[in-house]
Design a protein around this motif. Structure first.
Motif, PDB file in Angstrom:
ATOM      1  N   UNK A 158      10.553   7.984  -2.331  1.00 37.68           N
ATOM      2  CA  UNK A 158       9.546   8.450  -3.290  1.00 37.68           C
ATOM      3  C   UNK A 158       8.347   9.046  -2.549  1.00 37.68           C
ATOM      4  N   UNK A 159       7.933   8.382  -1.484  1.00 38.79           N
ATOM      5  CA  UNK A 159       6.810   8.889  -0.693  1.00 38.79           C
ATOM      6  C   UNK A 159       7.110  10.299  -0.194  1.00 38.79           C
ATOM      7  N   UNK A 160       8.320  10.525   0.289  1.00 44.67           N
ATOM      8  CA  UNK A 160       8.693  11.852   0.787  1.00 44.67           C
ATOM      9  C   UNK A 160       8.808  12.869  -0.351  1.00 44.67           C
ATOM     10  N   UNK A 161       9.387  12.435  -1.475  1.00 45.15           N
ATOM     11  CA  UNK A 161       9.600  13.357  -2.591  1.00 45.15           C
ATOM     12  C   UNK A 161       8.292  13.853  -3.182  1.00 45.15           C
ATOM     13  N   UNK A 168      -1.020  13.060  -3.582  1.00 42.65           N
ATOM     14  CA  UNK A 168      -1.817  14.051  -2.858  1.00 42.65           C
ATOM     15  C   UNK A 168      -0.862  15.141  -2.377  1.00 42.65           C
ATOM     16  N   UNK A 169      -0.796  16.210  -3.122  1.00 43.00           N
ATOM     17  CA  UNK A 169       0.242  17.216  -2.883  1.00 43.00           C
ATOM     18  C   UNK A 169       0.097  17.913  -1.543  1.00 43.00           C
ATOM     19  N   UNK A 170      -1.103  17.905  -0.995  1.00 41.79           N
ATOM     20  CA  UNK A 170      -1.326  18.601   0.274  1.00 41.79           C
ATOM     21  C   UNK A 170      -1.315  17.652   1.468  1.00 41.79           C
ATOM     22  N   UNK A 171      -0.838  16.427   1.261  1.00 39.87           N
ATOM     23  CA  UNK A 171      -0.848  15.423   2.324  1.00 39.87           C
ATOM     24  C   UNK A 171       0.031  15.874   3.480  1.00 39.87           C
ATOM     25  N   UNK A 172      -0.554  15.889   4.693  1.00 42.59           N
ATOM     26  CA  UNK A 172       0.174  16.377   5.872  1.00 42.59           C
ATOM     27  C   UNK A 172       0.602  15.244   6.811  1.00 42.59           C
ATOM     28  N   UNK A 173      -0.169  14.170   6.848  1.00 46.55           N
ATOM     29  CA  UNK A 173       0.107  13.118   7.842  1.00 46.55           C
ATOM     30  C   UNK A 173      -0.046  11.739   7.225  1.00 46.55           C
ATOM     31  N   UNK A 174       0.935  10.876   7.457  1.00 46.11           N
ATOM     32  CA  UNK A 174       0.887   9.478   7.031  1.00 46.11           C
ATOM     33  C   UNK A 174       1.164   8.607   8.244  1.00 46.11           C
ATOM     34  N   UNK A 175       0.241   7.677   8.516  1.00 44.36           N
ATOM     35  CA  UNK A 175       0.416   6.687   9.578  1.00 44.36           C
ATOM     36  C   UNK A 175       0.301   5.319   8.931  1.00 44.36           C
ATOM     37  N   UNK A 176       1.347   4.514   9.041  1.00 47.70           N
ATOM     38  CA  UNK A 176       1.353   3.206   8.380  1.00 47.70           C
ATOM     39  C   UNK A 176       1.806   2.128   9.344  1.00 47.70           C
ATOM     40  N   UNK A 231      14.007  11.989   3.391  1.00 45.47           N
ATOM     41  CA  UNK A 231      12.873  12.565   4.107  1.00 45.47           C
ATOM     42  C   UNK A 231      13.225  13.973   4.579  1.00 45.47           C
ATOM     43  N   UNK A 232      14.423  14.145   5.136  1.00 46.25           N
ATOM     44  CA  UNK A 232      14.834  15.463   5.629  1.00 46.25           C
ATOM     45  C   UNK A 232      14.919  16.484   4.497  1.00 46.25           C
ATOM     46  N   UNK A 233      15.446  16.062   3.354  1.00 42.85           N
ATOM     47  CA  UNK A 233      15.616  16.977   2.234  1.00 42.85           C
ATOM     48  C   UNK A 233      14.290  17.378   1.601  1.00 42.85           C
ATOM     49  N   UNK A 234      13.318  16.449   1.583  1.00 43.03           N
ATOM     50  CA  UNK A 234      12.062  16.690   0.861  1.00 43.03           C
ATOM     51  C   UNK A 234      10.953  17.268   1.734  1.00 43.03           C
ATOM     52  N   UNK A 235      10.996  17.011   3.015  1.00 35.58           N
ATOM     53  CA  UNK A 235       9.866  17.358   3.887  1.00 35.58           C
ATOM     54  C   UNK A 235      10.306  18.401   4.920  1.00 35.58           C
ATOM     55  N   UNK A 236      10.462  19.601   4.477  1.00 35.22           N
ATOM     56  CA  UNK A 236      10.985  20.656   5.358  1.00 35.22           C
ATOM     57  C   UNK A 236       9.979  21.083   6.415  1.00 35.22           C
ATOM     58  N   UNK A 250       0.835  -1.204   0.000  1.00 36.93           N
ATOM     59  CA  UNK A 250       0.000   0.000   0.000  1.00 36.93           C
ATOM     60  C   UNK A 250       0.866   1.249   0.000  1.00 36.93           C
ATOM     61  N   UNK A 251       1.961   1.211   0.774  1.00 35.30           N
ATOM     62  CA  UNK A 251       2.865   2.365   0.802  1.00 35.30           C
ATOM     63  C   UNK A 251       3.456   2.615  -0.582  1.00 35.30           C
ATOM     64  N   UNK A 252       3.833   1.550  -1.285  1.00 36.50           N
ATOM     65  CA  UNK A 252       4.375   1.694  -2.634  1.00 36.50           C
ATOM     66  C   UNK A 252       3.333   2.290  -3.572  1.00 36.50           C
ATOM     67  N   UNK A 253       2.077   1.816  -3.459  1.00 37.07           N
ATOM     68  CA  UNK A 253       1.017   2.313  -4.331  1.00 37.07           C
ATOM     69  C   UNK A 253       0.754   3.792  -4.080  1.00 37.07           C
ATOM     70  N   UNK A 254       0.724   4.189  -2.819  1.00 35.34           N
ATOM     71  CA  UNK A 254       0.499   5.591  -2.476  1.00 35.34           C
ATOM     72  C   UNK A 254       1.645   6.449  -2.973  1.00 35.34           C
ATOM     73  N   UNK A 255       2.868   5.953  -2.756  1.00 33.28           N
ATOM     74  CA  UNK A 255       4.034   6.730  -3.167  1.00 33.28           C
ATOM     75  C   UNK A 255       4.059   6.960  -4.672  1.00 33.28           C
ATOM     76  N   UNK A 256       3.641   5.956  -5.441  1.00 30.43           N
ATOM     77  CA  UNK A 256       3.769   6.053  -6.901  1.00 30.43           C
ATOM     78  C   UNK A 256       2.551   6.634  -7.592  1.00 30.43           C
ATOM     79  N   UNK A 257       1.367   6.492  -6.990  1.00 37.14           N
ATOM     80  CA  UNK A 257       0.148   6.794  -7.745  1.00 37.14           C
ATOM     81  C   UNK A 257      -0.776   7.826  -7.120  1.00 37.14           C
ATOM     82  N   UNK A 258      -0.738   8.015  -5.800  1.00 32.65           N
ATOM     83  CA  UNK A 258      -1.755   8.866  -5.177  1.00 32.65           C
ATOM     84  C   UNK A 258      -1.486  10.346  -5.441  1.00 32.65           C
TER      85      UNK A 258
END
Length: 936
Positions: free
Chosen positions: A161-164, A140-148, A190-195, A130-138
Motif C-alpha cells: 500500500x505504501x508503494x501503491x 503525499x503524492x510527491x513523496x520521494x524518500x522514506x526512511x523507517x 514496489x517494483x511495479x508501483x515505483x518506477x 507509523x508505516x501503516x498510518x502513513x500508507x493509509x492516510x498521509x
C-alpha cells in the motif's frame, strides 16, 4: 552507595524483550508560544512586561527559520497564535521534509498532517504502526524518500500500500530491524508501483527471489543502489540483471552462491562498489570480481572470516587488485580510501571530509556517501555482536573512523556512528562495565567535544544517540572528568528537560553515571540537575521505566552526598521517590527509588531527611511492602532504607506499626541463601528496630533469633558484623537472651568473639555474651520464658562458663602487659592516652546507647565476676572516647547516673584485673574531658 548504568542500542519495536516506544504523543521541545507571548485582539501579539512588541512584524524569512527548527506539533502550536503565523506555518517549504521518529504517528495524526503534506518529499518514521498510518492516510503524492526503522512487524500488505500510494518514491530504506513478515511479493509490488526508484535498502527479508529481483530489473530502470542486509535468501544471479546497478550490498547474508554471484556481478557495467561484510564470501569470489570487473572500485569485506584468514596467510592476497580497494578489518582503511584522491594531499583521518569531493567528481562523491553509510552499518553490526579479537581494530582505526562518521553530512550516518560509540565500549550491560582502553581512545581522539556538539543539535534523534554515547563513556572516571570539564553536565541537565522521552531518558542516564563521581555531584546540583531529575519523575507516566529508573538512580547517587541530599528534598524529591515506591510496578524503578530513599535517610544528625522520609505519607508502608518483592534487588534496597530510617526514634516505632518487624523477620528467614548485600541489610534493619524494647521482644517472638544466628556464622564480615549488632541488642532482654542460648547461639558468638576479622563484630559479640550472663537471664530461665513458653533444659551454667572464658580472652587481646603495668603505676595522663589509643575501636564511636544500656554497664561494674567488670569498663571506654559521634551523649548519661563513684571504686578494687582498673581510669578521664568541655 552509588551505581551506574550503560545502554546498548535497543530495538524500539513492541514485543517480548524489546523496548516499547512511548504511547503518549510526545514533543521534542516546549509546545508553548515564545516567552512572554500573549495573543493580541487583532490576531497579532505582544510581549508581557517591558515594551509592547508585535511579533507579527518579524520578517517572514525569520519566522520561517524559527518554524523550521520546531517539530510538527510545535509548528501547529505556534501557528495557532495568530492568523499571520498560521499562514506562514503552513508554508510548503516547511513541510518538504518530516521526521516523525520522536512522536507517535497513528492514522489520526497522519490524517491531520495530510492537508499540509501535499509537497512532502522526505519522510522519516519509526515503527510499523507509523508505516501503516502513513500508507493509509498521509497520501503525499510527491513523496520521494522514506526512511523507517523499528519496523519488525511490517507486513507485505502495508509495504504494498505504501508503494501503491506513493509512486514517485525514489528512495526506500527500512531497517536495521529485520522485516521478518515481508516477502518477495511486496518487492514485486514496489517494483511495479515505483518506477522512479533509485535506492532500495531493506533489512532482514525472508527472501528476495528471482521473480522479485527480476521485476526490479524490468520496472525500475533507474535503480542504482540496492542493499539486502541480513536477508534469508537472495537470488544473487538475478541481481546481475539490474544493469543500472552501481552500489550493491548483501552484508550479513549467508549461504549465498558466491561463485555464481561473482560471475554474475562482474558483468554489471556500472557497478562501482559492493559490500559483502559479515558474510562467508570466499577469497576466490573476491579475486574473480577484482580480475574481471571493469567498473568495480571498492569491495567492502569487513568481518569476513575467510577473507581475513586469507590475508593472514598471505598478506599480499589482494594487493594486485588493479587499483581496486578491498577493505577488511586488517587493512588500513584510511590509507586505502585516501588513495581515491590521486594528486590531492588528504590526511588519512580526514578522508571522509566532504571538502575532498565537493564540487569535483560527482561519481567520487556518490561513492564516498555510499561508503559512509555502509561503514556506519557495518561498524554498528560489529559492535553489537562484539566478536573476539577486535581490540586492535577498534584502537588502531575503528574509533577514529566512528568519530569521522559523526561529522558526516548524512544525518542517519551521524546518529548510527553515535550509537556505535555507545555500544562498542560496553563489556557488560548488567554490571555497567565499559572497556577502559576503548572509552579513553574516544576521549584522546577528541570524541567528547564532538559528541557534546551533536547532543546540542536540534534533532531529537541525534540528541538521544549522542547522550547515550556520552553516558556510556562516562562510566570511565577519566572520561567523566573530561565530559564535566567540557560542559557535559549542563548539556545533560538541559536535555533532561526535553519533552521527548528518549532524549530525557538518555540525559538522565548520563547524569546517573556522572553522579558516581563525588567531584561531580555539586556541579550537577549547581547546574539545576537535581530539579530536572525530580521533574522527570512527575512528568512521565509509570510505564516509561527507562526514564524513571535513570532519574531515580541519579537521585540515589546524589542523595549519598549530604548537601545534595538536602537539595533533593528541597526539590520535592522525597515526595517523588515515595510516589514511585508506592505506585510503580517496575522492578528496576522500585530498586532505584528504594536506594534513593535509603541514601536520603543515611546522613547525620544535622540532616533532616531521615525524619522527612518517615513523615511522607505512605513511605514506610511502601518500603515494608517492598521487602516482600520477588526481586532481590528491590528487597535489598528496601531493607537498607528501613535500616537507615530506623535510626530515627519516631520512624522506628512507625516501621513496627506498619508491619516492619514481621516483614523483616520473614525476609531474614528467606534470604539465608541470597546475596551478601541482602543478608546484611535484613540483619541491619532488625538491628535498627531492636533498639526499642517492644520491637526487640517482638523480633524474638517472631522467630528473628534463628536467622540472625545463621547470618552470624557467615564468613562475610559485613554480614556477621551486622548480625552481631542485632544479637547484641536482642540479648539485652532476658527472654531473647535465653532464646539465643536455646538456639545454640553461645558457640556462634564465642566463635565471632575470637576469630572475626572485624573488631566491631568481636566487640558486639562480647557485649551480647556479657548481657546474657550478667545474671539477669537466670530469672527468665527459672520462669521458663523461652520462645516456646517452656524452658528447654539448656545447661545455662555450662554456657555461662564458656562465655565468660571467651569474654576474658577477647579483653586480653587488647592488653599489653608492659604498657598496662606502666599505666596502672603512673598517674600521668600520657600513659592512659597510650592505652586508650591502642584499644580504641574507631567504628564503635558510631554506636549510641540508651540510658538503660548505660545503667546496665554501670551495674556490671559492680558484678562479682571480674571478667564482666573488665568488659563493662572496656565498653564504656569505647563509648566515651573524645571525638566519638555520641561520646558527649554517653558522658551525660554516665554523669546523671552517678557513674564516677562506681568507676573510681572499680579502678581501686583489689579484686579487679589490671585491665578493668586501667579501663575504668580512662573512662573517668573521658568524663572529666567532656565535663570540662561542657563547662567552657
Amino acid at each position: 552507595m552509588t551505581t551506574r548504568r550503560v545502554r546498548r542500542r535497543t530495538c524500539r519495536e513492541k514485543g517480548k524483550g524489546k523496548e516499547v516506544v512511548e504511547e503518549g504523543r510526545l514533543v521534542e521541545a516546549s509546545s508553548s508560544p515564545p516567552l512572554g507571548w500573549v495573543p493580541a485582539e487583532d490576531g497579532g501579539g505582544e510581549a508581557v512586561g517591558g515594551e509592547g512588541m508585535d511579533w507579527t512584524l518579524l520578517p517572514d524569512d525569520t519566522v520561517l527559520q524559527l518554524f523550521g527548527r520546531l517539530s510538527y506539533r510545535d509548528r501547529g502550536s505556534l501557528g495557532s497564535t495568530c492568523r499571520a503565523w498560521r499562514a506562514l506555518g503552513s508554508s510548503p517549504c516547511l513541510w518538504s521534509a518530516l521526521d516523525l521518529r520522536a512522536h507517535r504517528c497513528d492514522a489520526e495524526v497522519a490524517s491531520s498532517l495530510a492537508s499540509r503534506c501535499g509537497g512532502l518529499q522526505r519522510l522519516r518514521l519509526r515503527g510499523h504502526e507509523a508505516a501503516m498510518a502513513v500508507a493509509s492516510s498521509l497520501r503525499a503524492s510527491d513523496l520521494r524518500e522514506v526512511v523507517a526503522d523499528g519496523c519488525r512487524g511490517l507486513t507485505d500488505a502495508t509495504l504494498a500500500v505504501l508503494a501503491a500510494r506513493h509512486g514517485a518514491l525514489e528512495s526506500l530504506q527500512i531497517g536495521p530491524d529485520p522485516l521478518e513478515r515481508v516477502s518477495s511479493d511486496a518487492l514485486r509490488h514496489v517494483a511495479l508501483c515505483c518506477s522512479r526508484l533509485r535506492r532500495l535498502r531493506l533489512s532482514g527479508l525472508r527472501e528476495a527471489d528471482a521473480d522479485a529481483i527480476g521485476a526490479l530489473a524490468r520496472y525500475c530502470p533507474f535503480l542504482e543502489d540496492v542493499a539486502f542486509l541480513d536477508c534469508g535468501t537472495v537470488d544473487v544471479a538475478a541481481l546481475g540483471d539490474i544493469r543500472s546497478l552501481r552500489f550493491l550490498s548483501v552484508a550479513g547474508c549467508y549461504n549465498l552462491k558466491w561463485a555464481t554471484a561473482a560471475t554474475s556481478w562482474e558483468q554489471l557495467p556500472s557497478l562501482v562498489a559492493m559490500d559483502v561484510s559479515h558474510t562467508d564470501i570466499s577469497p576466490s569470489a573476491v579475486s574473480r570480481v577484482i580480475s574481471h570487473s571493469k567498473a568495480v572500485e571498492i569491495i567492502c569485506a569487513l568481518n569476513c572470516k575467510a577473507i581475513e584468514e586469507e590475508q593472514a596467510h598471505s598478506p599480499t592476497a589482494f594487493s594486485n587488485s588493479k587499483g581496486k580497494l578491498v577493505l577488511t578489518i586488517t587493512s588500513d582503511i584510511f590509507k586505502l580510501v585516501a588513495s581515491l584522491f590521486p594528486g590531492k594531499v588528504v590526511k588519512e583521518q580526514g578522508v571522509f571530509s566532504e571538502c575532498n569531493w565537493r564540487g569535483k567528481s560527482k561519481v567520487l562523491g556518490e561513492m564516498m556517501i555510499w561508503l559512509e553509510w555502509i561503514l556506519s552499518q557495518t561498524l554498528l553490526r560489529i559492535a553489537e555482536s562484539n566478536p573476539y579479537g577486535m581490540d586492535d581494530f577498534w584502537l588502531q582505526q575503528g574509533t577514529s573512523m566512528l568519530l569521522s562518521l559523526v561529522k558526516s553530512s548524512q544525518e542517519d550516518v551521524q546518529e548510527r556512528a553515535a550509537t556505535t560509540l555507545a555500544t562498542f565500549v560496553v563489556i557488560d550491560d548488567e554490571t555497567a562495565n565499559v572497556d577502559a582502553a576503548r572509552s579513553e581512545a574516544v576521549m584522546r581522539d577528541g570524541g567528547i567535544p564532538l559528541l557534546l556538539d551533536l547532543a546540542r543539535c536540534s534533532r531529537v534523534s541525534a540528541q538521544s544517540e549522542a547522550a547515550k554515547a556520552i553516558a556510556n563513556l562516562s562510566v570511565n572516571a577519566k572520561v567523566a572528568k573530561v565530559v564535566a570539564d567540557e560542559g557535559g553536565i549542563t548539556i545533560f541537565t538541559n536535555l533532561a528537560k526535553s519533552m521527548n522521552r528518549s532524549v530525557a531518558e538518555e540525559a538522565a542516564g548520563g547524569l546517573w553515571n556522572l553522579s558516581v563521581g563525588e567531584e561531580h555531584k555539586a556541579a550537577i546540583a549547581g547546574a539545576g540537575g537535581i530539579k530536572a531529575l525530580v521533574d522527570l519523575i512527575f512528568r512521565w507516566p509509570a510505564g516509561t521505566d527507562g526514564v524513571l529508573e535513570r532519574a531515580a538512580g541519579a537521585l540515589a547517587n546524589l542523595a549519598a552526598d549530604d548537601k545534595c541530599s538536602l537539595e533533593v528534598a528541597k526539590a520535592g524529591g522525597v515526595n517523588a521517590l515515595v510516589t514511585l515506591a508506592r505506585s510503580c510496578k517496575l522492578e528496576g524503578v522500585l530498586e532505584q527509588a528504594a536506594r534513593a530513599l535509603a541514601n536520603l535517610a543515611a546522613h547525620g544528625d544535622n540532616n533532616t531527611n531521615n525524619a522527612a522520609v518517615g513523615q511522607e505519607a505512605g513511605a514506610l508502608e511502601a518500603l515494608v511492602q517492598l521487602t516482600c518483592s520477588q526481586n532481590e534487588g528491590v528487597r535489598q534496597e528496601a531493607a537498607g532504607a528501613l535500616w537507615n530510617l530506623s535510626f530515627d526514634d519516631k520512624n522506628r516505632e512507625a516501621i513496627a506499626v506498619a508491619g516492619g518487624v514481621e516483614a523483616l523477620v520473614s525476609l531474614a528467614q528467606q534470604c539465608l541463601n541470597a546475596s551478601e548485600g541482602l543478608q546484611e541489610r535484613a540483619a541491619g534493619a532488625l538491628w535498627g528496630l531492636s533498639v526499642s524494647e517492644s520491637n526487640s521482644i517482638a523480633i524474638g517472638q517472631e522467630g528473628g533469633v534463628t536467622p540472625l544466628l545463621t547470618m552470624a556464622c557467615s564468613e562475610v564480615e559485613d554480614v556477621h558484623e551486622t548480625a552481631a549488632g542485632a544479637l547484641w541488642n536482642l540479648a539485652f532482654y532476658s527472654s531473647n537472651a535465653l532464646r539465643i542460648v536455646e538456639e545454640g547461639g553461645v558457640p556462634i558468638l564465642v566463635h565471632l568473639c575470637l576469630s572475626s576479622g572485624s573488631k566491631m563484630a568481636r566487640f558486639m559479640s562480647a557485649l551480647a555474651l556479657a548481657y546474657m550472663f550478667d545474671g539477669r537471664m537466670d530469672e527468665a530461665a527459672i520462669l521458663g520464658t523461652s520462645s516456646e513458653g517452656s524452658f528447654k533444659g539448656v545447661n545455662v551454667e555450662g554456657a555461662r562458663k564458656i562465655a565468660l572464658k571467651h569474654i576474658e580472652i577477647f579483653v586480653l587481646t587488647f592488653s599489653d602487659p608492659h604498657v598496662f603495668s606502666m599505666a596502672a603505676a603512673s598517674s600521668a595522663s600520657a600513659a592512659l592516652s597510650q592505652v586508650a589509643e591502642a584499644v580504641f575501636i574507631q567504628e564503635a564511636g558510631h554506636l549510641r546507647c540508651s540510658g538503660a544500656e548505660i545503667a546496665r554497664f554501670i551495674a556490671m561494674l559492680r558484678n562479682p565476676t571480674p571478667v564482666l567488670r573488665a568488659c563493662a569498663a572496656f565498653a564504656l571506654l569505647q563509648f566515651t572516647i573524645p571525638g566519638g559521634r555520641h561520646a558527649v551523649h554517653h558522658a551525660c548519661l554516665l554523669q546523671k547516673a552517678g557513674a564516677a563513684r562506681v568507676l573510681r571504686a572499680a579502678a581501686a578494687a583489689t579484686s579487679a584485673s589490671i585491665e578493668a582498673k586501667v579501663f575504668a581510669r580512662i573512662v573517668l578521664r573521658n568524663l572529666e574531658h567532656h565535663q570540662a568541655g561542657t563547662s567552657t
